[in-house]
Each structure stands twice: as structure tokens, then as C-alpha cells.
Scaffold this motif. Structure first.
Motif, PDB file in Angstrom:
ATOM      1  N   GLU A 186     -16.999  57.666  34.180  1.00  0.00           N
ATOM      2  CA  GLU A 186     -16.595  56.709  33.140  1.00  0.00           C
ATOM      3  C   GLU A 186     -15.700  57.398  32.109  1.00  0.00           C
ATOM      4  O   GLU A 186     -14.724  56.836  31.642  1.00  0.00           O
ATOM      5  CB  GLU A 186     -17.832  56.121  32.438  1.00  0.00           C
ATOM      6  N   ASP A 230     -18.896  48.562  31.355  1.00  0.00           N
ATOM      7  CA  ASP A 230     -18.292  49.893  31.260  1.00  0.00           C
ATOM      8  C   ASP A 230     -17.034  49.895  30.414  1.00  0.00           C
ATOM      9  O   ASP A 230     -16.843  50.766  29.581  1.00  0.00           O
ATOM     10  CB  ASP A 230     -17.986  50.433  32.660  1.00  0.00           C
ATOM     11  N   GLU A 247     -16.077  47.158  36.058  1.00  0.00           N
ATOM     12  CA  GLU A 247     -17.262  47.961  36.369  1.00  0.00           C
ATOM     13  C   GLU A 247     -16.816  49.217  37.119  1.00  0.00           C
ATOM     14  O   GLU A 247     -16.015  49.139  38.045  1.00  0.00           O
ATOM     15  CB  GLU A 247     -18.230  47.123  37.223  1.00  0.00           C
ATOM     16  N   LEU A 248     -17.323  50.372  36.705  1.00  0.00           N
ATOM     17  CA  LEU A 248     -16.962  51.642  37.337  1.00  0.00           C
ATOM     18  C   LEU A 248     -18.132  52.171  38.157  1.00  0.00           C
ATOM     19  O   LEU A 248     -19.279  52.113  37.719  1.00  0.00           O
ATOM     20  CB  LEU A 248     -16.578  52.670  36.268  1.00  0.00           C
ATOM     21  N   LYS A 249     -17.821  52.688  39.327  1.00  0.00           N
ATOM     22  CA  LYS A 249     -18.849  53.207  40.233  1.00  0.00           C
ATOM     23  C   LYS A 249     -18.350  54.466  40.907  1.00  0.00           C
ATOM     24  O   LYS A 249     -17.138  54.634  41.098  1.00  0.00           O
ATOM     25  CB  LYS A 249     -19.145  52.181  41.344  1.00  0.00           C
TER      26      LYS A 249
HETATM   27 CA    CA Z   1     -21.102  51.620  36.075  1.00  0.00          CA
END
Ligand code: CA
Ligand code: 0WD
Length: 378
Positions: A186, A230, A247-249
Motif C-alpha cells: 500500500e 485503501d 482495493e490493493l492486494k
Molecule cells: Ca487491501
């Protein structure tokens, strides 16, 4: 037959114990058309600061800042700063719904939907709904959800299962570092200001959070839930939240068809459920190599994730997820009849079994804080 149907002194079924109601979770029972799901709209937001203090504003919101796409691939060292620049949240603190209740208390007088909307709604975290959506396909981790009715509203708050607590307390060092790496990603992808730049030299403090508060409806269940977001993409085609959220993954680099298949079946289900609920349109994945470096990024559109498993016999189906969630919410609504913030129904589920329920009063299961109950009763 002579005597058939004749009433005896005691009919055998009078001696059967009353069966406690339960809810099955088999996917086959929940196939069928996709249920109604209202387009989620944002009612507001709040932030938690580095000390985990609540603020009724967007101060913790960060801005999507992907690396330049000039033909070069990224090279993010996700292990950088571990453990010296890591301030993990104290997981012994059970926050339950507290921060969300803070927001509800502050906004109860000016909620859209008209007077009485809240009284008919279900209030919970997005993460709890995500667990419900994925339940028909989950084979590893059970859950417990505590439920109380207060002034009409049904509140749902997760309880850490003994197994989950054991796992948390014996979490292997490698898994702890892996958790850090998700947050580090992130930091490589977000700036503190729109158009600003990223600062991977800083600390990773997981107390900080930006949460969006959303309104939706599943079938006939009005929903008010909050989820951690995020970042916002200042260049998104639609500037209106939640359409501008990202959304970060992170996920392991994949090298074989088997690895891809398993990614689509397990991970994409969780990613889809988590982002579909609040209407977050895009999930940006960073793929890490065995050395912990992200060398490639891929954007997955939430609404297209199902396509990866549509023709897979062992894939997941969004209708099953949503129909099961709707069935659970009806089950909970019908179980929690008494309006009493001190009365708690504990819904418990383990893979391979139906959802069961038990009744409790006061500590340790009651979760609506006195400050909330008293302020709402004024
Ligand atoms: Ca996330
Ligand atoms: O105390 C607890 N048992 C939990 C607290 C469980 C789940 C969430 N939370 C907290 C979160 O910290 C946040 O303040 O509730 C709030 C909102 O959560 P949510 O959005 O409903 O939760 P979820 O969708 O499960 O998780 C969203 C993000 C995670 O991102 P990834 O990409 O890993 O799914 O919230 C973070 C995490 O970044 N998160 C947490 N942060 C600190 N402590 C936790 C946690 N226990 N769980 C998720």
C-alpha cells in the motif's frame, strides 16, 4: 390398518427433543437467480489515526499513485522496513463495532432513507459480510457472529473463534512478515495527497485506517456497513465514491496453470466478495516473487472476476454467495426477536456443518457499549 393414526397416551414425537433451528451452507441449496442488491452508496466516512483514535473525517484517506508505465516493471521490496519500521495494531484489543457505532451515533439524526430507516437496518462491518458471502465455499476457517437487536436495528459483530485466537497467538514469523508485506505494498502505491508522491521510507502503522460507511440492501434487508478503503483514484472516470476507490492486494507470482486455477477459485472469490459489497470497482494486485519483490501489477475489475471461474465446475458463483448471505440475514432476523442490547445470539459455523445458534446475556458476549445504548436512549 387397524389402529393407524389412533392417538396413544403419548405420541412418540411429543418425546422428541425440540430441534434447535440451524442453517445449512451447501452451495447447491443457494443456486438460482442473483438476488436484489442495491447499488451501494456512501453515507459518510471516518478515519483512525496512528494512535487508533477515531476522527469523523477523511484524514486517513490516501491517493492511488501507481508507478509510471514507461515500459519498466515495478521493483517493490515488500520486506524493506521489517520489522524496524513496523508499528502493528494491538490485536489483543477487541474493537467490535465501536468505531462504526461512533459514526452512527454522530449521524443518527440525519440519515437518508427517512425516519425509521435505521430501525429496519442491519449494522455491521463489511468484513463480516464478506465472510458470509464466502461461507458456502469455505473449507478451512469457521466463524462466530454475535447478534443483538436494539431499537429495531440488528447489529452483527464478529467474535474471534478459539481456533482463530490460537492461530493468531502462534502465528509463525514468516506469516507475520507476509502480513507486513501487504501493508508495505500500500505504501508503494499510495500518496498522502492527490498528485503527491509515495514515500516508502516511512513507517508502516496499521493503526491508521480510512473507512467508508455505506448503505445498501440485500433482498429485503437494508444494510448499513463500513469497510476499510485503501485509496481513492483521483483520475477515476467517476469521481463519486465508492466508484473512485481502489482495493490493493498482493499475491504470489503464478507460473503454472494449476497455480492460476487455484488463484481464481480461492483468492478471487475473497477479493470479489470484499469489493463487490461496497461497490469498489477495481482491485490492483501486486504479484510478488519468492524474494518478496513485486515485479508486476494487474488490475482486476470486480465485475469481471466471476468470468475466470464461470466455466469451472469447481469454481464459485456470485448468486450462491449472495443468496446464502440473504438466507443468513433472514435466519438472524427471525432468531433475534427480542429488542434488548444485553441479549446476544451467537451464530457459530464450522466448515462441513450448518450454522447453529446459542443464546447469551451480558458479558462476555454483549457487544453494544453502554455509552452507545445510553446516548441512543436519550
Ligand atoms: Ca487491501
Ligand atoms: O478486531 C477485529 N477482529 C477486526 C477488526 C476484524 C476485521 C476488521 N477489523 C477492523 C479493521 O481494522 C477496520 O478498522 O474493522 C475495520 C473495517 O474492517 P473491514 O473493512 O470490514 O474488514 P476487512 O474487509 O476484513 O479488511 C479490510 C482491510 C484489510 O485489507 P486486506 O486487503 O488485507 O483485506 O482492513 C485491514 C486490512 O488492511 N484489516 C485489519 N487491520 C487491522 N486489524 C484487520 C485487523 N484485525 N482486519 C483487517
Amino acid at each position: 390398518k387397524r389402529g393407524a393414526g389412533k392417538i396413544e397416551v403419548a405420541e412418540p414425537w411429543n418425546k422428541l427433543p425440540l430441534l434447535a433451528p440451524s442453517l445449512p451452507t451447501n452451495p447447491a441449496l443457494y443456486a438460482g437467480p442473483f438476488p436484489f442488491y442495491r447499488r451501494p452508496s456512501e453515507l459518510g466516512c471516518f478515519s483512525l489515526d496512528a494512535q487508533r483514535q477515531y476522527h469523523g473525517d477523511a484524514r486517513a484517506l490516501r491517493y492511488y499513485c501507481p508507478p509510471p508505465t514507461n515500459g519498466q516493471s515495478p521493483n517493490f521490496d515488500l520486506r524493506d522496513g521489517y520489522p524496524d519500521r513496523y508499528r502493528p495494531r494491538d490485536e489483543e484489543v477487541q474493537e467490535r463495532l465501536d468505531h462504526l457505532l461512533c459514526w452512527v451515533l454522530e449521524h443518527r439524526g440525519r440519515l437518508e432513507g427517512g425516519p425509521g430507516w435505521l430501525a429496519g437496518a442491519i449494522v455491521t462491518w463489511r468484513g463480516h459480510l464478506t465472510k458470509l458471502l464466502t461461507t458456502p465455499y469455505e473449507r478451512q476457517e469457521g466463524w462466530q457472529l454475535a447478534a443483538s437487536r436494539f431499537q429495531g436495528t440488528l447489529y452483527l459483530s464478529e467474535v474471534e473463534t478459539p481456533a482463530a485466537r490460537d492461530q493468531r497467538l502462534t502465528r509463525p514469523p514468516l506469516l507475520q512478515e507476509l502480513m507486513y508485506m501487504g501493508y508495505k505494498f500500500e505504501q508503494y502505491m499510495c500518496a498522502d495527497k492527490p498528485g503527491g508522491s509515495t514515500d516508502p521510507s516511512g513507517e508502516v502503522n496499521t493503526n491508521v485506517a480510512f473507512c467508508s460507511v455505506l448503505r445498501s440492501r440485500l433482498g429485503n434487508h437494508p444494510l448499513l456497513f463500513s469497510g476499510e478503503v485503501d485509496c481513492i483514484d483521483p483520475q477515476a472516470p467517476t469521481a463519486q465514491p465508492p466508484s473512485c476507490y481502489v482495493e490493493l492486494k498482493t499475491s504470489k507470482e503464478m507460473h503454472s496453470p494449476g497455480q492460476r486455477k487455484s488463484f481464481y477459485r480461492r483468492k478471487l472469490l475473497k477479493w470479489w466478495a470484499q469489493s463487490f459489497l461496497p461497490g469498489v470497482p477495481n482491485v490492483v494486485a501486486g504479484f510478488r516473487n519468492p524474494e518478496g519483490f513485486v515485479c508486476s501489477l494487474k488490475t482486476f475489475r470486480t465485475m469481471e472476476m466471476f468470468e475466470y471461474v464461470r466455466n469451472d465446475r469447481d469454481g464459485w458463483n456470485p448468486s450462491v454467495c449472495m443468496n446464502f448471505c440473504a438466507a443468513f440475514l433472514s435466519f438472524a432476523q427471525n432468531t433475534v426477536v427480542q429488542d434488548d442490547p444485553r441479549l446476544v445470539y451467537l451464530f457459530s459455523w464450522e466448515p462441513g456443518s450448518p450454522v447453529t445458534v446459542s443464546e447469551h446475556r451480558d458479558a462476555p458476549h454483549a457487544f453494544l457499549p453502554t455509552w452507545y445504548v445510553e446516548a441512543m436512549t436519550q
